[in-house]
Design an enzyme around this catalytic site. Structure first.
Site, PDB file in Angstrom:
ATOM      1  N   LEU A   1     -11.961  -1.652 -12.539  1.00 54.82           N
ATOM      2  CA  LEU A   1     -10.910  -0.664 -12.781  1.00 54.82           C
ATOM      3  C   LEU A   1     -10.353  -0.368 -11.397  1.00 54.82           C
ATOM      4  O   LEU A   1     -11.113  -0.034 -10.487  1.00 54.82           O
ATOM      5  CB  LEU A   1     -11.469   0.609 -13.419  1.00 54.82           C
ATOM      6  N   ASP A   2      -9.043  -0.506 -11.227  1.00 51.21           N
ATOM      7  CA  ASP A   2      -8.502  -0.308  -9.882  1.00 51.21           C
ATOM      8  C   ASP A   2      -8.653   1.145  -9.438  1.00 51.21           C
ATOM      9  O   ASP A   2      -9.016   2.031 -10.218  1.00 51.21           O
ATOM     10  CB  ASP A   2      -7.052  -0.790  -9.782  1.00 51.21           C
ATOM     11  N   LYS A   3      -8.382   1.375  -8.173  1.00 54.66           N
ATOM     12  CA  LYS A   3      -8.647   2.674  -7.548  1.00 54.66           C
ATOM     13  C   LYS A   3      -8.014   3.833  -8.297  1.00 54.66           C
ATOM     14  O   LYS A   3      -8.616   4.908  -8.434  1.00 54.66           O
ATOM     15  CB  LYS A   3      -8.152   2.637  -6.103  1.00 54.66           C
TER      16      LYS A   3
ATOM     17  N   ARG B   1      -0.951  -2.779 -16.321  1.00 51.39           N
ATOM     18  CA  ARG B   1       0.095  -2.370 -15.380  1.00 51.39           C
ATOM     19  C   ARG B   1       1.179  -3.448 -15.275  1.00 51.39           C
ATOM     20  O   ARG B   1       2.381  -3.148 -15.258  1.00 51.39           O
ATOM     21  CB  ARG B   1      -0.501  -2.085 -14.003  1.00 51.39           C
TER      22      ARG B   1
ATOM     23  N   SER C   1      -7.134   3.909 -11.502  1.00 47.62           N
ATOM     24  CA  SER C   1      -7.441   3.934 -12.939  1.00 47.62           C
ATOM     25  C   SER C   1      -8.711   4.723 -13.195  1.00 47.62           C
ATOM     26  O   SER C   1      -9.579   4.854 -12.315  1.00 47.62           O
ATOM     27  CB  SER C   1      -7.586   2.513 -13.481  1.00 47.62           C
TER      28      SER C   1
END
Length: 309
Positions: free
Chosen positions: A175-177, A261, A179
């Protein structure tokens, strides 16, 4: 007057002469008996040293490696194997020497080599878990990088469990920063490989907040499929969450990097918030942001068996 040459004060007068005895070894070899410290015996040839030019040192491909510097998170391969409960360290050395062990796809026969806890170590093709398997789920907060360690990041998800979970675990997937939401942790390498493989075809559900209202025509495009730089992609289901039409729920099976995204960006939308609410049969129910819990036995069984959507 008879003089005494012995410093101890006793003379040799009256002392019987000792009879010399020749051993069978002396008869056969001709060596004379000589007196030396600690007793007497036949003279032996002098050993010049351990190394002889006419006898080169033998090279042993299985010889232990020289002492290696300590690296955080690394342990000796035989300990890694023994920790799984399969065998003892001595037996693990035998497995290594006989070529039954692979590390990240390559056969390893060197004793003393070190591996990282997250390395893919296999015995006869079966992946080995170095510790008792542990599973936990977190409600990831915003601002944390999903990685074990990153010198460029102020915060990682590992900081949220540091000192609380006794076993070493690692996050499954990414999960990106920016999210948030459901994030699974485990030290079960086989399960991680299964869940992160491109062929893994289980649904994931996200709640997305956009910078503007989502047109119904664009919703249809997302369902039909849009073209991205790595090929066409579509969502399985999409719907509005409220009347603002900026908040939507998305169901998708793809596990490609930043796929949600990228889908919206391809249609001119900017994702302001991205929250994963369902992954691998797990939800964040009952967990505040940054909180985590261990999975129940029922959840673990479902996770391993794949009995979920």
């Amino acid at each position: 007057m008879q003089t005494n040459n012995d410093s101890g004060g006793k003379g040799n007068q009256g002392r019987p002469k000792r009879k010399r005895i020749t051993t069978q070894y002396q008869k056969e070899t001709g060596h004379k008996q000589i007196r030396r410290d600690g007793g007497s015996g036949p003279q032996k040839p002098h050993r010049e040293g351990l190394y002889r030019a006419d006898r080169p040192h033998r090279k042993d491909s299985h010889a232990p490696l020289s002492k290696q510097p300590k690296v955080p998170g690394e342990i000796r391969l035989n300990r890694f194997i023994a920790n799984s409960g399969i065998c003892s360290r001595r037996e693990a050395d035998v497995f290594i020497e006989t070529g039954l062990i692979t590390v990240n796809g390559k056969t390893e026969t060197r004793l003393g080599v070190k591996v990282h806890i997250s390395d893919d170590v296999r015995l006869n093709g079966q992946r080995i878990n170095p510790e008792a398997t542990t599973y936990l789920v977190m409600n990831k907060p915003k601002g944390y990088v999903t990685t074990m360690k990153d010198k460029h990041a102020d915060n990682t998800v590992m900081d949220l469990i540091a000192g609380q979970c006794t076993q070493r675990v690692f996050p499954v997937g990414r999960l990106d920063k920016n999210s948030t939401g459901v994030l699974l942790f485990t030290n079960d390498g086989a399960l991680t490989e299964k869940l992160t493989h491109p062929s893994y075809n289980k649904k994931k559900i996200y709640q997305v907040q956009l910078d503007k209202r989502l047109k119904k025509s664009d919703m249809e495009k997302l369902v039909q499929g849009v073209k991205l730089e790595d090929g066409p992609m579509h969502v399985d289901a999409i719907s509005y969450i409220n009347d603002s039409e900026k908040d939507v729920g998305v169901e998708i099976h793809s596990g490609k990097n930043r796929i949600v995204r990228r889908l919206f960006e391809s249609l001119g939308y900017k994702v302001k918030k991205l929250d994963r609410v369902y992954f691998a049969g797990l939800t964040k129910k009952g967990l505040e942001r940054g909180q985590w819990r261990y999975l129940t036995n029922e959840e673990i069984n479902k996770l391993k068996s794949g009995f979920y959507q």
